[in-house]
Design a protein around this motif. Structure first.
Motif, PDB file in Angstrom:
ATOM      1  N   ARG A 189      -7.799   1.565  -5.052  1.00  0.00           N
ATOM      2  CA  ARG A 189      -7.511   2.474  -3.937  1.00  0.00           C
ATOM      3  C   ARG A 189      -8.670   2.539  -2.958  1.00  0.00           C
ATOM      4  O   ARG A 189      -9.796   2.146  -3.274  1.00  0.00           O
ATOM      5  CB  ARG A 189      -7.191   3.871  -4.461  1.00  0.00           C
ATOM      6  N   GLY A 190      -8.367   3.050  -1.756  1.00  0.00           N
ATOM      7  CA  GLY A 190      -9.400   3.180  -0.749  1.00  0.00           C
ATOM      8  C   GLY A 190      -9.117   4.330   0.195  1.00  0.00           C
ATOM      9  O   GLY A 190      -7.961   4.721   0.401  1.00  0.00           O
ATOM     10  N   TYR A 191     -10.179   4.903   0.764  1.00  0.00           N
ATOM     11  CA  TYR A 191     -10.067   5.964   1.764  1.00  0.00           C
ATOM     12  C   TYR A 191     -10.147   5.348   3.153  1.00  0.00           C
ATOM     13  O   TYR A 191     -11.155   4.739   3.508  1.00  0.00           O
ATOM     14  CB  TYR A 191     -11.185   6.985   1.600  1.00  0.00           C
ATOM     15  N   ARG A 192      -9.078   5.513   3.922  1.00  0.00           N
ATOM     16  CA  ARG A 192      -9.048   5.006   5.295  1.00  0.00           C
ATOM     17  C   ARG A 192      -9.328   6.150   6.257  1.00  0.00           C
ATOM     18  O   ARG A 192      -8.643   7.179   6.236  1.00  0.00           O
ATOM     19  CB  ARG A 192      -7.694   4.357   5.609  1.00  0.00           C
TER      20      ARG A 192
ATOM     21  N   ARG B 146     -10.860  -7.196  -0.179  1.00  0.00           N
ATOM     22  CA  ARG B 146     -12.091  -6.401  -0.313  1.00  0.00           C
ATOM     23  C   ARG B 146     -13.267  -7.053   0.401  1.00  0.00           C
ATOM     24  O   ARG B 146     -14.110  -6.370   1.000  1.00  0.00           O
ATOM     25  CB  ARG B 146     -12.423  -6.203  -1.793  1.00  0.00           C
TER      26      ARG B 146
ATOM     27  N   CYS C 136     -15.989  -1.658   6.578  1.00  0.00           N
ATOM     28  CA  CYS C 136     -16.288  -0.541   5.684  1.00  0.00           C
ATOM     29  C   CYS C 136     -17.672   0.036   5.946  1.00  0.00           C
ATOM     30  O   CYS C 136     -18.627  -0.716   6.098  1.00  0.00           O
ATOM     31  CB  CYS C 136     -16.176  -1.018   4.231  1.00  0.00           C
TER      32      CYS C 136
ATOM     33  N   TRP D 291       0.834  -1.195   0.000  1.00  0.00           N
ATOM     34  CA  TRP D 291       0.000   0.000   0.000  1.00  0.00           C
ATOM     35  C   TRP D 291       0.874   1.252   0.000  1.00  0.00           C
ATOM     36  O   TRP D 291       1.880   1.305   0.693  1.00  0.00           O
ATOM     37  CB  TRP D 291      -0.899   0.029   1.233  1.00  0.00           C
TER      38      TRP D 291
ATOM     39  N   LEU E 142     -12.773   1.740   6.287  1.00  0.00           N
ATOM     40  CA  LEU E 142     -12.734   2.209   4.911  1.00  0.00           C
ATOM     41  C   LEU E 142     -14.075   2.856   4.586  1.00  0.00           C
ATOM     42  O   LEU E 142     -15.126   2.237   4.754  1.00  0.00           O
ATOM     43  CB  LEU E 142     -12.479   1.054   3.942  1.00  0.00           C
TER      44      LEU E 142
ATOM     45  N   TYR F 239     -14.019   2.824  -1.641  1.00  0.00           N
ATOM     46  CA  TYR F 239     -12.865   2.307  -2.367  1.00  0.00           C
ATOM     47  C   TYR F 239     -13.252   1.959  -3.796  1.00  0.00           C
ATOM     48  O   TYR F 239     -14.431   1.772  -4.122  1.00  0.00           O
ATOM     49  CB  TYR F 239     -12.246   1.101  -1.657  1.00  0.00           C
TER      50      TYR F 239
END
Length: 250
Positions: free
Chosen positions: A90-93, A130, A135, A58, A83, A86
């Motif tokens: 990519r993903g927003y943490r 995933r 999430c 990552w 999360l 995503y």
């Protein structure tokens, strides 16, 4: 501790993580955020070392950290992460930092890209990751962390650093924590001694390599105790990172 929508990690602040006032440093907080993300990955059966063995990892592309106060020596804190959204690569943490009494003392958000370590380019996130992620679509902190932060052209303060082996991580690139350290080193001493880092908003653009000499460039902004920052490779136009910081009185 894994829940359906989020993951919690608990930490007790240690002596060597303190500044001279007995408060955790910004780089330690960033390190604990990374440790929480690593624990979250480990909890779903995909440790970062397992990913390295599969030539994957990552990379943080952009992020923001805001601290209302820093924890004290021996204080126990909880970092909650999840999360919020995503895509295929990519993903927003999101992160919220709680003290022992469940008060929120900090927030952070990062945009992470899954990538091929050898080829140095994004790849699709493994399906098995995933499927197990915690999430939900709540944000920890508002703001567009994809918005460009302009590079500093005429710095008020400049520091020079050489990239050593210990500056790089398992993905063989300079760790995000090192960039924060380089930024803080270029802050005027009056600010760093009497104020704490309230907020940093950063963008990671190009990789610095082992052996490079980097420059940390800082300029004062119109807002009080606010600064713009650029990390670049000496002798070139290659910008590695840009950021803005805001400092508050202890």
């Amino acid at each position: 501790m894994t829940f359906d929508n989020y993951f919690d990690a608990q930490f007790e602040l240690r002596y060597f993580e303190m500044n001279k006032l007995g408060l955790a440093t910004p780089t330690i907080i960033l390190g604990l955020l990374e440790e929480t993300a690593a624990d979250h990955s480990y909890s779903i059966g995909h440790s970062l070392f397992d990913l390295v063995n599969k030539n994957a990892g990552w990379v943080l592309v952009s992020g923001v950290l805001q601290m209302d106060r820093y924890p004290n020596y021996k204080e126990k804190i909880t970092i909650r992460t999840w999360l919020s959204s995503y895509s295929s690569i990519r993903g927003y943490r999101e992160n919220i930092i709680y003290d022992e009494n469940k008060n929120i003392i900090g927030r952070a958000k990062g945009l992470w890209v899954f990538f091929d370590i050898e080829r140095r380019r994004p790849i699709p996130i493994f399906n098995e990751i995933r499927e197990k992620w915690s999430c939900f679509d709540k944000e920890s902190i508002s703001g567009d962390i994809k918005k460009k932060i302009s590079a500093v052209d005429f710095p008020d303060y400049t520091h020079q650093f050489r990239v050593n082996r210990y500056d790089t991580d398992t993905n063989r690139h300079v760790n995000n924590i090192r960039y924060l350290q380089w930024v803080i080193e270029s802050i005027p001493e009056d600010i760093s001694e009497n104020y704490f880092l309230h907020k940093i908003d950063g963008r990671f653009i190009h990789e610095a390599q082992y052996g490079d000499t980097v420059l940390s460039l800082t300029s004062e902004l119109d807002a009080k105790h606010a600064f713009a920052h650029t990390i670049k490779i000496e002798g070139s136009d290659k910008v590695c990172a840009t950021a803005k910081t805001l400092w508050k009185k202890y």
